[in-house]
Design an enzyme around this catalytic site. Structure first.
Site, PDB file in Angstrom:
ATOM      1  N   ILE A 258       0.284   7.499   3.666  1.00 59.77           N
ATOM      2  CA  ILE A 258      -0.522   7.092   2.487  1.00 59.77           C
ATOM      3  C   ILE A 258       0.739   7.832   1.552  1.00 59.77           C
ATOM      4  O   ILE A 258       1.137   8.897   1.665  1.00 59.77           O
ATOM      5  CB  ILE A 258      -1.671   8.070   2.111  1.00 59.77           C
ATOM      6  CG1 ILE A 258      -2.137   7.924   0.706  1.00 59.77           C
ATOM      7  CG2 ILE A 258      -1.462   9.412   2.911  1.00 59.77           C
ATOM      8  CD1 ILE A 258      -3.460   8.544   0.490  1.00 59.77           C
ATOM      9  N   SER A 259       1.217   6.992   0.541  1.00 53.07           N
ATOM     10  CA  SER A 259       2.311   7.402  -0.475  1.00 53.07           C
ATOM     11  C   SER A 259       2.138   8.344  -1.027  1.00 53.07           C
ATOM     12  O   SER A 259       1.019   8.886  -1.482  1.00 53.07           O
ATOM     13  CB  SER A 259       2.801   5.977  -1.281  1.00 53.07           C
ATOM     14  OG  SER A 259       2.825   4.963  -0.712  1.00 53.07           O
ATOM     15  N   GLN A 260       3.343   9.368  -1.317  1.00 52.28           N
ATOM     16  CA  GLN A 260       3.187  10.414  -2.076  1.00 52.28           C
ATOM     17  C   GLN A 260       2.694  10.108  -3.498  1.00 52.28           C
ATOM     18  O   GLN A 260       2.984   9.175  -4.156  1.00 52.28           O
ATOM     19  CB  GLN A 260       4.785  10.853  -2.073  1.00 52.28           C
ATOM     20  CG  GLN A 260       4.933  12.268  -2.904  1.00 52.28           C
ATOM     21  CD  GLN A 260       6.468  12.557  -2.972  1.00 52.28           C
ATOM     22  OE1 GLN A 260       7.292  11.816  -2.457  1.00 52.28           O
ATOM     23  NE2 GLN A 260       7.027  13.675  -3.768  1.00 52.28           N
TER      24      GLN A 260
END
Ligand code: SAH
Length: 219
Positions: free
Chosen positions: A64-66
């Site tokens: 899950i992207s930052q």
């Protein structure tokens, strides 16, 4: 779905402040971050990290992207209510929910069958009507276009021509494009489609995403 407590809401406000301090100014983006419960997208063992500005594993070798990356890409897209947005790389579904919370009609494609089978029913628990597809994002969704915005959330080796074709004139594509001189990173690009079909190019620094692959699979 896991509960959303006052503690979680408070942690989201702190995250919003961190993102402001890092230069996110779009109020619609910050509002969406303050509303969407990021902790429900993480494996339960990571819940206490949900509101740190960090990327996390979501299974199937993906992340899950930052939050800063999600906020930055959402800000570069310049979304207004009712826009049709195509996202490549559904992953956890968090970015899709941020766009939907901002008022976009979201179409999202995932190439990993396992992730797609997990995330599609999960996204249906939210009140957003996000349309989730299993497929190769390089090909886009010709029958659902053209789109106002295209967002690529995986490292692209090239700018996919099919996605350029499915973008409206004046439309924006945000894409992390592989750096030709350093294979470990990408350049964040905003491409705006001109009336003659060419793309106006703006660069927004370096970033790191998992690779954009071809075809459907489980690898
Ligand atoms: N937007 C996601 C981040 C996902 S990471 C989130 O908010 O959680 C990137 C995702 O892109 C991975 O799930 C990966 O499987 C997917 N992906 C990689 N290549 C793809 C392709 N060609 N088409 C669609 N999805 C792809």
């Amino acid at each position: 779905m896991q509960e959303d407590s006052y503690r979680h809401k408070g942690l989201r406000q702190q995250l919003v402040q961190v993102l402001k301090d890092k230069g996110i100014t779009d109020v619609n983006v910050l509002d969406a971050i303050s509303v969407v419960p990021r902790h429900v997208f993480l494996e339960s063992s990571f819940v206490e990290f949900a509101y740190q500005d960090k990327a996390f594993p979501i299974g199937s070798g993906q992340t899950i992207s930052q939050p800063f990356t999600v906020a930055m890409q959402s800000q570069l897209l310049n979304i207004t209510k009712g826009m049709k947005v195509l996202e490549i790389g559904t992953g956890s579904g968090y970015q899709s929910c941020i766009l939907a919370q901002m008022g976009a009609k979201v179409f999202t494609i995932e190439r990993q069958r396992n992730l797609y089978l997990k995330t599609k029913p999960f996204l249906e628990e939210f009140p957003y009507h996000i349309k989730t597809f299993l497929g190769d994002g390089n090909k886009g969704l010709p029958t659902y276009g053209p789109f106002d915005r295209v967002l690529i959330t995986a490292a692209a080796p090239v700018i996919p021509q099919a996605l350029v074709n499915q973008l409206k004139t004046g439309g924006i594509m945000v894409i992390p494009l592989n750096d030709e001189t350093d294979a470990t990173k990408q350049r964040m690009l905003r491409l705006t489609k001109q009336a003659d079909g060419s793309m106006l190019r703006e660069e927004f620094g370096d970033c790191r995403f998992v690779p954009m692959l071809k075809n459907i699979g489980n690898d």
